[in-house]
Scaffold this motif. Structure first.
Motif, PDB file in Angstrom:
ATOM      1  N   TYR A  12       7.410   7.296   5.300  1.00 53.22           N
ATOM      2  CA  TYR A  12       6.892   6.380   4.072  1.00 53.22           C
ATOM      3  C   TYR A  12       5.995   6.020   4.843  1.00 53.22           C
TER       4      TYR A  12
ATOM      5  N   SER B 144       7.735   1.590  -4.326  1.00 51.66           N
ATOM      6  CA  SER B 144       6.061   1.430  -4.641  1.00 51.66           C
ATOM      7  C   SER B 144       4.892   0.882  -4.514  1.00 51.66           C
ATOM      8  N   SER B 145       4.334   2.214  -4.242  1.00 51.02           N
ATOM      9  CA  SER B 145       2.806   1.250  -4.395  1.00 51.02           C
ATOM     10  C   SER B 145       2.405  -0.234  -4.390  1.00 51.02           C
ATOM     11  N   ASP B 146       3.012  -1.081  -5.782  1.00 57.79           N
ATOM     12  CA  ASP B 146       2.988  -2.278  -5.458  1.00 57.79           C
ATOM     13  C   ASP B 146       3.932  -3.193  -4.386  1.00 57.79           C
ATOM     14  N   THR B 147       5.107  -2.720  -4.281  1.00 61.42           N
ATOM     15  CA  THR B 147       5.534  -2.938  -3.453  1.00 61.42           C
ATOM     16  C   THR B 147       5.034  -3.333  -1.682  1.00 61.42           C
ATOM     17  N   MET B 148       4.443  -2.157  -2.250  1.00 60.07           N
ATOM     18  CA  MET B 148       3.789  -1.834  -0.187  1.00 60.07           C
ATOM     19  C   MET B 148       2.770  -2.625  -0.620  1.00 60.07           C
ATOM     20  N   GLU B 149       1.560  -2.799  -1.353  1.00 56.26           N
ATOM     21  CA  GLU B 149       0.859  -4.363  -1.396  1.00 56.26           C
ATOM     22  C   GLU B 149       1.280  -5.703  -1.479  1.00 56.26           C
TER      23      GLU B 149
ATOM     24  N   CYS C 212       2.565   7.872   5.016  1.00 58.30           N
ATOM     25  CA  CYS C 212       1.296   7.939   3.981  1.00 58.30           C
ATOM     26  C   CYS C 212       1.216   6.662   3.421  1.00 58.30           C
ATOM     27  N   ASN C 213       1.382   5.269   4.614  1.00 57.36           N
ATOM     28  CA  ASN C 213       0.790   4.204   4.195  1.00 57.36           C
ATOM     29  C   ASN C 213       0.055   3.931   6.104  1.00 57.36           C
TER      30      ASN C 213
END
Length: 268
Positions: free
Chosen positions: A151, A121-126, A154-155
């Protein structure tokens, strides 16, 4: 060095040496691990002579490879090497799947498994980026080439923080045979894989031929070493009741039955 007690350092060193030497396949990665180990030994000798040894800062890696190719095993070894080198304050390995909330690696190594069906998730990525910038733990992203590529595209902020990429190739039939022999040699009665031995008809070559002939290539590529536990279980099921050995004939049936189970599960 992180490990100030000489006896403790030597114990960890012997343990890591055994783990590296026991790796099956992954020849290039094994060479890199041995090189890191030699540098650690050299640094420890320098420290013993009174030279100032500055440990490197934690860095982060990407492990590219399919299931069952040894990514978790190598991550565990690298965590111990980093601890011995003074890079990390703990030799523990913490594993998590992409959808999970990031876990505290407590100064050790965090292995994050990337899956196409289970994205981060985006939260986990942060949270991952924050943990990497904090610099107390090393983080490894692990997955197959397609999942990691999707992945990373996109990051990019996350991608730029990784300095090392290791390629985990599929295991050969000979590699799988050697791993199966190691699994069968485990002594004990605690689970379905223990308590049996392969008899003299089960040489490495004969096991490798059996795996090559009775398992399709696409199945081996998908699962690699993850195939083997089920095959040993199936071989024990067809062994003579009361016997504690598995013959090549038993193993052939176990390999064939195990392969059929996975083919049905994966719709191959």
């Amino acid at each position: 060095m992180s490990v100030t007690n000489c006896e403790t350092f030597d114990e960890h060193l012997r343990e890591v040496k055994r783990e590296i030497s026991s790796i099956v396949g992954l020849r290039e990665i094994k060479k890199q691990l041995e090189s890191i180990l030699e540098k650690i030994i050299g640094a420890e000798k320098d420290a013993a002579k009174g030279f100032r040894v500055v440990p490197p800062k934690p860095f982060h890696m990407v492990f590219v490879g399919r299931n069952g190719t040894g990514k978790s095993t190598v991550a565990r070894i690298i965590g111990k090497l980093f601890y011995l080198a003074g890079v990390l304050s703990s030799y523990t390995l913490t594993e998590m799947q992409g959808h999970q909330k990031i876990r505290d690696a407590n100064g050790g190594l965090l292995l994050v498994k990337i899956d196409e069906e289970d994205p981060i998730s985006s939260d986990t990525m942060e949270e991952l980026i924050a943990a990497m910038d904090k610099g107390k733990s090393s983080i490894v992203l692990a997955g197959n080439h397609r999942a990691l590529n999707q992945y990373m595209k996109c990051n990019l902020n996350l991608y730029r923080r990784f300095s090392t990429r290791l390629q985990f190739d599929d295991l050969t039939c000979e590699d799988l045979a050697m791993i199966l022999e190691k699994k069968a040699s485990i002594k004990g009665e605690s689970d379905m894989l223990c308590g049996f031995e392969l008899d003299s008809s089960c040489s490495t070559d004969s096991i490798a031929r059996t795996i090559a002939e009775l398992t399709p290539q696409n199945l081996r590529s998908l699962l690699n070493a993850h195939l083997l536990d089920q095959m040993l279980i199936e071989a024990k099921k067809v062994a003579t009741p009361g016997e504690k050995t598995i013959s090549l004939k038993n193993l052939e049936m176990g390999v064939q039955n195990g392969a059929e189970i996975f083919k049905n599960l994966l719709n191959l």
